[in-house]
Design an enzyme around this catalytic site. Structure first.
Site, PDB file in Angstrom:
ATOM      1  CE  LYS A 160      30.287  -4.697  61.728  1.00  0.00           C
ATOM      2  NZ  LYS A 160      30.792  -3.871  62.826  1.00  0.00           N
ATOM      3  CE  LYS A 204      32.808  -8.292  69.267  1.00  0.00           C
ATOM      4  NZ  LYS A 204      31.939  -7.192  68.731  1.00  0.00           N
TER       5      LYS A 204
END
Length: 294
Positions: A171, A239
């Site tokens: 990811k 983030k």
């Protein structure tokens, strides 16, 4: 069909939980925010009032939360998933968090006798609504096979990519690719505008060639309209790129292009645009070129 506890009813979590309901699973969903619970209930998702209520008696508990500290608290903290999970229950975290944290959480659940998977997703809000997410899964083969069909209610691509933490590594790689594609799209737009080209026509041609991508397919219309209503917020991508940076440093990997794009994303957050869609990189690109976003 499974009894599913689902924690996290944000932009992505709500439609994911709704797809599980549509697939016939018994869902008990919870979110800290009252607005998230109300919106999920409007989609037909059964909502409960606490994490323990969502977890008790569940065959499997899924979390879809903003960041690593949130997952640690919900998974391992007081009154969290591990404390209330049934003896044969499994845990699947679908958030995007640090790979090391995913491995640590999996170890804690395994030590208590529970299967655990990290299964972050890609596809944005549209993919979550349509049930077409790409789900990259880390964890034991047997646990993956047990829950693959359930994950298939939320995504069309469900692939085990490695052991615990492997889903988060993939990811992170996905997020660096998406960010660089978005910046490439932003720079292509300002380049085309500088030459007075028909940008919509140009992008439609590019989309059908080697320069085409899902980013272009999903984001071009919003970029052309100046519509940055969030499908995936800049702040969350910031983030995620921090996770990439930390994980790269831990293994000594050098990612110069990702570092530059990360600073551009950070600039959007620092100027107060963290709530916009990550395609707002085009607005920043226009400003850097002396233009005001339309």
């Amino acid at each position: 069909m499974a009894v599913v506890g689902f924690v996290g009813l944000g932009v992505m979590g709500r439609p994911m939980a709704a797809n599980l309901v549509r697939a016939g699973h018994e869902v008990r969903a919870y979110s800290r925010g009252g607005a998230g619970r109300a919106t999920a209930a409007g989609l037909g998702v059964p909502v409960v009032e606490s994490v323990p209520e969502a977890v008790r008696g569940a065959d499997v508990v899924l979390t879809m939360l903003p960041d690593t500290p949130d997952v640690r608290t919900v998974a391992l903290g007081p009154d969290g998933v591990l404390e209330h999970l049934a003896p044969a229950g499994a845990y699947i975290d679908m958030s995007t968090i640090e790979p090391g944290a995913a491995r640590e959480i999996a170890e804690r659940f395994a030590a208590a006798g529970h299967d655990a998977l990290d299964a972050p997703v890609s596809g944005g809000e549209a993919g979550a609504r349509e049930g077409t997410l790409s789900i990259m899964v880390g964890g034991p083969v047997a646990a993956f096979e047990r829950w693959r069909e359930l994950l298939g209610a939320m995504g069309t691509t469900v692939v085990r990519v490695g052991d615990a933490g492997g889903g988060q590594v993939v990811k992170a790689a996905n997020q660096l690719v998406v960010a660089t594609h978005l910046q490439a799209l932003a720079e292509a737009v300002v380049f085309l505008e500088a030459h007075d080209a028909d940008v919509a026509t140009a992008l439609s041609v590019i989309a059908r060639g080697l320069g085409g991508s899902t980013v272009l397919d999903r984001k071009a219309d919003g970029v052309l309209a100046g519509d940055f209503e969030p499908g995936f917020r800049v702040a969350l991508h910031h983030k995620d790129l921090g996770i990439v940076e930390d994980a790269a440093r831990a293994r000594g990997a050098v990612l110069p292009v990702t570092a530059v794009v990360g600073r551009l994303v950070q600039s959007l957050v620092l100027r107060g645009d963290g709530g916009l869609d990550h395609s707002a990189l085009v607005a920043l690109a226009r400003e850097l070129n002396g233009a005001v976003d339309r």
